[in-house]
Design a protein around this motif. Sequence first.
Motif, PDB file in Angstrom:
ATOM      1  N   ARG A  58      53.935  16.935  63.684  1.00 17.04           N
ATOM      2  CA  ARG A  58      53.204  18.028  64.323  1.00 17.04           C
ATOM      3  C   ARG A  58      54.138  19.207  64.521  1.00 17.04           C
ATOM      4  O   ARG A  58      55.353  19.050  64.624  1.00 17.04           O
ATOM      5  N   ILE A  59      53.583  20.375  64.576  1.00 15.09           N
ATOM      6  CA  ILE A  59      54.374  21.590  64.679  1.00 15.09           C
ATOM      7  C   ILE A  59      54.742  21.851  66.139  1.00 15.09           C
ATOM      8  O   ILE A  59      53.948  21.602  67.052  1.00 15.09           O
ATOM      9  N   LYS A  60      55.978  22.270  66.365  1.00 13.54           N
ATOM     10  CA  LYS A  60      56.481  22.559  67.708  1.00 13.54           C
ATOM     11  C   LYS A  60      57.100  23.947  67.684  1.00 13.54           C
ATOM     12  O   LYS A  60      58.259  24.115  67.306  1.00 13.54           O
ATOM     13  N   SER A  61      56.310  24.924  68.070  1.00 11.29           N
ATOM     14  CA  SER A  61      56.754  26.309  67.919  1.00 11.29           C
ATOM     15  C   SER A  61      57.148  26.980  69.223  1.00 11.29           C
ATOM     16  O   SER A  61      57.793  28.026  69.204  1.00 11.29           O
ATOM     17  N   ASP A  62      56.784  26.411  70.378  1.00 17.06           N
ATOM     18  CA  ASP A  62      57.035  27.076  71.646  1.00 17.06           C
ATOM     19  C   ASP A  62      58.526  27.137  71.965  1.00 17.06           C
ATOM     20  O   ASP A  62      59.277  26.192  71.698  1.00 17.06           O
ATOM     21  N   GLY A  63      58.931  28.246  72.525  1.00 24.64           N
ATOM     22  CA  GLY A  63      60.281  28.350  73.044  1.00 24.64           C
ATOM     23  C   GLY A  63      61.378  28.325  72.009  1.00 24.64           C
ATOM     24  O   GLY A  63      62.505  27.939  72.312  1.00 24.64           O
ATOM     25  N   ARG A  64      61.088  28.740  70.780  1.00 27.11           N
ATOM     26  CA  ARG A  64      62.124  28.763  69.743  1.00 27.11           C
ATOM     27  C   ARG A  64      62.448  30.210  69.370  1.00 27.11           C
ATOM     28  O   ARG A  64      61.550  31.046  69.292  1.00 27.11           O
ATOM     29  N   PRO A  65      63.724  30.490  69.138  1.00 30.29           N
ATOM     30  CA  PRO A  65      64.106  31.871  68.827  1.00 30.29           C
ATOM     31  C   PRO A  65      63.835  32.267  67.382  1.00 30.29           C
ATOM     32  O   PRO A  65      64.113  33.400  67.001  1.00 30.29           O
ATOM     33  N   TYR A  66      63.327  31.345  66.577  1.00 28.31           N
ATOM     34  CA  TYR A  66      62.990  31.623  65.188  1.00 28.31           C
ATOM     35  C   TYR A  66      61.528  31.253  64.957  1.00 28.31           C
ATOM     36  O   TYR A  66      60.923  30.484  65.710  1.00 28.31           O
ATOM     37  N   GLY A  67      60.948  31.800  63.913  1.00 28.13           N
ATOM     38  CA  GLY A  67      59.554  31.513  63.617  1.00 28.13           C
ATOM     39  C   GLY A  67      59.352  30.072  63.171  1.00 28.13           C
ATOM     40  O   GLY A  67      60.228  29.478  62.553  1.00 28.13           O
ATOM     41  N   VAL A  68      58.200  29.520  63.479  1.00 23.50           N
ATOM     42  CA  VAL A  68      57.815  28.183  63.031  1.00 23.50           C
ATOM     43  C   VAL A  68      56.454  28.305  62.358  1.00 23.50           C
ATOM     44  O   VAL A  68      55.476  28.719  62.988  1.00 23.50           O
ATOM     45  N   LEU A  69      56.397  27.961  61.077  1.00 21.54           N
ATOM     46  CA  LEU A  69      55.192  28.145  60.283  1.00 21.54           C
ATOM     47  C   LEU A  69      54.633  26.810  59.819  1.00 21.54           C
ATOM     48  O   LEU A  69      55.387  25.873  59.535  1.00 21.54           O
ATOM     49  N   ASP A  70      53.321  26.731  59.732  1.00 19.77           N
ATOM     50  CA  ASP A  70      52.643  25.492  59.342  1.00 19.77           C
ATOM     51  C   ASP A  70      52.338  25.530  57.849  1.00 19.77           C
ATOM     52  O   ASP A  70      51.427  26.225  57.398  1.00 19.77           O
ATOM     53  N   GLY A  71      53.121  24.772  57.073  1.00 17.94           N
ATOM     54  CA  GLY A  71      52.909  24.710  55.635  1.00 17.94           C
ATOM     55  C   GLY A  71      52.414  23.352  55.180  1.00 17.94           C
ATOM     56  O   GLY A  71      52.618  22.969  54.023  1.00 17.94           O
ATOM     57  N   ARG A  72      51.762  22.618  56.078  1.00 19.04           N
ATOM     58  CA  ARG A  72      51.307  21.268  55.727  1.00 19.04           C
ATOM     59  C   ARG A  72      50.147  21.299  54.741  1.00 19.04           C
ATOM     60  O   ARG A  72      49.962  20.346  53.981  1.00 19.04           O
ATOM     61  N   ASP A  73      49.398  22.373  54.742  1.00 21.45           N
ATOM     62  CA  ASP A  73      48.324  22.545  53.764  1.00 21.45           C
ATOM     63  C   ASP A  73      48.885  23.319  52.569  1.00 21.45           C
ATOM     64  O   ASP A  73      49.597  24.321  52.736  1.00 21.45           O
ATOM     65  N   SER A  74      48.575  22.874  51.364  1.00 22.86           N
ATOM     66  CA  SER A  74      49.163  23.481  50.169  1.00 22.86           C
ATOM     67  C   SER A  74      48.800  24.956  50.034  1.00 22.86           C
ATOM     68  O   SER A  74      49.628  25.774  49.620  1.00 22.86           O
ATOM     69  N   ALA A  75      47.567  25.320  50.396  1.00 19.86           N
ATOM     70  CA  ALA A  75      47.161  26.728  50.306  1.00 19.86           C
ATOM     71  C   ALA A  75      47.935  27.575  51.308  1.00 19.86           C
ATOM     72  O   ALA A  75      48.372  28.697  50.986  1.00 19.86           O
ATOM     73  N   ALA A  76      48.129  27.035  52.510  1.00 17.50           N
ATOM     74  CA  ALA A  76      48.893  27.773  53.528  1.00 17.50           C
ATOM     75  C   ALA A  76      50.342  27.926  53.105  1.00 17.50           C
ATOM     76  O   ALA A  76      50.947  28.985  53.287  1.00 17.50           O
ATOM     77  N   LEU A  77      50.906  26.880  52.510  1.00 24.27           N
ATOM     78  CA  LEU A  77      52.289  26.955  52.046  1.00 24.27           C
ATOM     79  C   LEU A  77      52.437  27.998  50.944  1.00 24.27           C
ATOM     80  O   LEU A  77      53.408  28.769  50.929  1.00 24.27           O
ATOM     81  N   ALA A  78      51.468  28.051  50.040  1.00 21.45           N
ATOM     82  CA  ALA A  78      51.502  29.050  48.966  1.00 21.45           C
ATOM     83  C   ALA A  78      51.463  30.461  49.548  1.00 21.45           C
ATOM     84  O   ALA A  78      52.180  31.360  49.069  1.00 21.45           O
ATOM     85  N   GLN A  79      50.658  30.677  50.584  1.00 26.91           N
ATOM     86  CA  GLN A  79      50.589  31.989  51.221  1.00 26.91           C
ATOM     87  C   GLN A  79      51.921  32.348  51.881  1.00 26.91           C
ATOM     88  O   GLN A  79      52.371  33.495  51.825  1.00 26.91           O
ATOM     89  N   ILE A  80      52.547  31.359  52.519  1.00 24.89           N
ATOM     90  CA  ILE A  80      53.835  31.599  53.173  1.00 24.89           C
ATOM     91  C   ILE A  80      54.880  32.013  52.148  1.00 24.89           C
ATOM     92  O   ILE A  80      55.650  32.960  52.354  1.00 24.89           O
ATOM     93  N   ILE A  81      54.927  31.296  51.027  1.00 22.60           N
ATOM     94  CA  ILE A  81      55.912  31.606  49.988  1.00 22.60           C
ATOM     95  C   ILE A  81      55.644  32.978  49.374  1.00 22.60           C
ATOM     96  O   ILE A  81      56.569  33.764  49.149  1.00 22.60           O
ATOM     97  N   THR A  82      54.365  33.277  49.131  1.00 24.79           N
ATOM     98  CA  THR A  82      54.020  34.595  48.584  1.00 24.79           C
ATOM     99  C   THR A  82      54.424  35.705  49.548  1.00 24.79           C
ATOM    100  O   THR A  82      55.000  36.720  49.145  1.00 24.79           O
ATOM    101  N   ALA A  83      54.152  35.496  50.837  1.00 24.38           N
ATOM    102  CA  ALA A  83      54.506  36.504  51.831  1.00 24.38           C
ATOM    103  C   ALA A  83      56.011  36.695  51.922  1.00 24.38           C
ATOM    104  O   ALA A  83      56.492  37.809  52.162  1.00 24.38           O
ATOM    105  N   SER A  84      56.764  35.615  51.700  1.00 23.88           N
ATOM    106  CA  SER A  84      58.226  35.718  51.797  1.00 23.88           C
ATOM    107  C   SER A  84      58.788  36.664  50.742  1.00 23.88           C
ATOM    108  O   SER A  84      59.840  37.276  50.942  1.00 23.88           O
ATOM    109  N   HIS A  85      58.103  36.771  49.617  1.00 19.17           N
ATOM    110  CA  HIS A  85      58.583  37.666  48.561  1.00 19.17           C
ATOM    111  C   HIS A  85      58.410  39.136  48.945  1.00 19.17           C
ATOM    112  O   HIS A  85      59.041  40.010  48.332  1.00 19.17           O
ATOM    113  N   ASN A  86      57.561  39.402  49.932  1.00 19.16           N
ATOM    114  CA  ASN A  86      57.320  40.778  50.352  1.00 19.16           C
ATOM    115  C   ASN A  86      58.098  41.154  51.612  1.00 19.16           C
ATOM    116  O   ASN A  86      57.983  42.274  52.094  1.00 19.16           O
ATOM    117  N   MET A  87      58.859  40.185  52.153  1.00 21.21           N
ATOM    118  CA  MET A  87      59.606  40.425  53.377  1.00 21.21           C
ATOM    119  C   MET A  87      60.966  41.019  53.060  1.00 21.21           C
ATOM    120  O   MET A  87      61.438  40.982  51.930  1.00 21.21           O
TER     121      MET A  87
END
Length: 217
Positions: free
Chosen positions: A44-73
């Motif tokens: 399970r994802i644990k994002s509270d209280g962390r100084p860095y981002g925590v992203l949910d890539g457990r779904d393949s479509a969501a992971l693909a979006q995360i990777i695509t977005a990283s190319h634009n960052m």
Amino acid sequence: MSTIVYIGGQKGGTTKTTTSHLMCLGAILKKHPAAYVLTDPHRRIKSDGRPYGVLDGRDSAALAQIITASHNMGNGWLVVDGGGNRPAFDQAMAEQAQLTVVPFRASEEDLESVARDMESMPHAVALPSAWSTNKLAQESAQRLIDGLDKAFPGRVIKTPVWFVNSTAELLGATLENPSTAVRNAARHTFAILKAAFDGQNGPNRQETTRVEDKSAV
């Protein structure tokens, strides 16, 4: 474009998750943007209280979006935690990442597993992790690093990530005030993996990666 770092390998219990969080925390402590990506469907994802981002890539479509977005960052680190026992996923992510890291502990079982992973992911580097700070144990375990480096020259990180009891903090519900030991381990881990990335992608490619270490006692 952000730098994608994939922490993978088939065997469970090799510190992939701990290494991923240490990398992210170390990046933040060094003033670099960073985000952790969870891909293991059994965690399970644990994002509270962390100084860095925590992203949910457990779904393949969501992971693909995360990777695509990283190319634009802009400059930053996207650290993808691969989980275990998913060789096809490992190979697919290794093709996307600028740096693929396979952690291994000081055991013959881990050595056999990391060797298989190195064969299936030809650009991956092996990282000795949770290494003992006991000098006698280090001398005994050094043969594992040396043997792996002989089989895969130039692809084994020579400086281990040392075992720190308090790294359990990284997997807790929050990480608002990490201990000094965790902060030191995070800085050390980030320095090691950034050097590995620079060695693979810099103008003067290095054959091995070694970082001066002042944290082992």
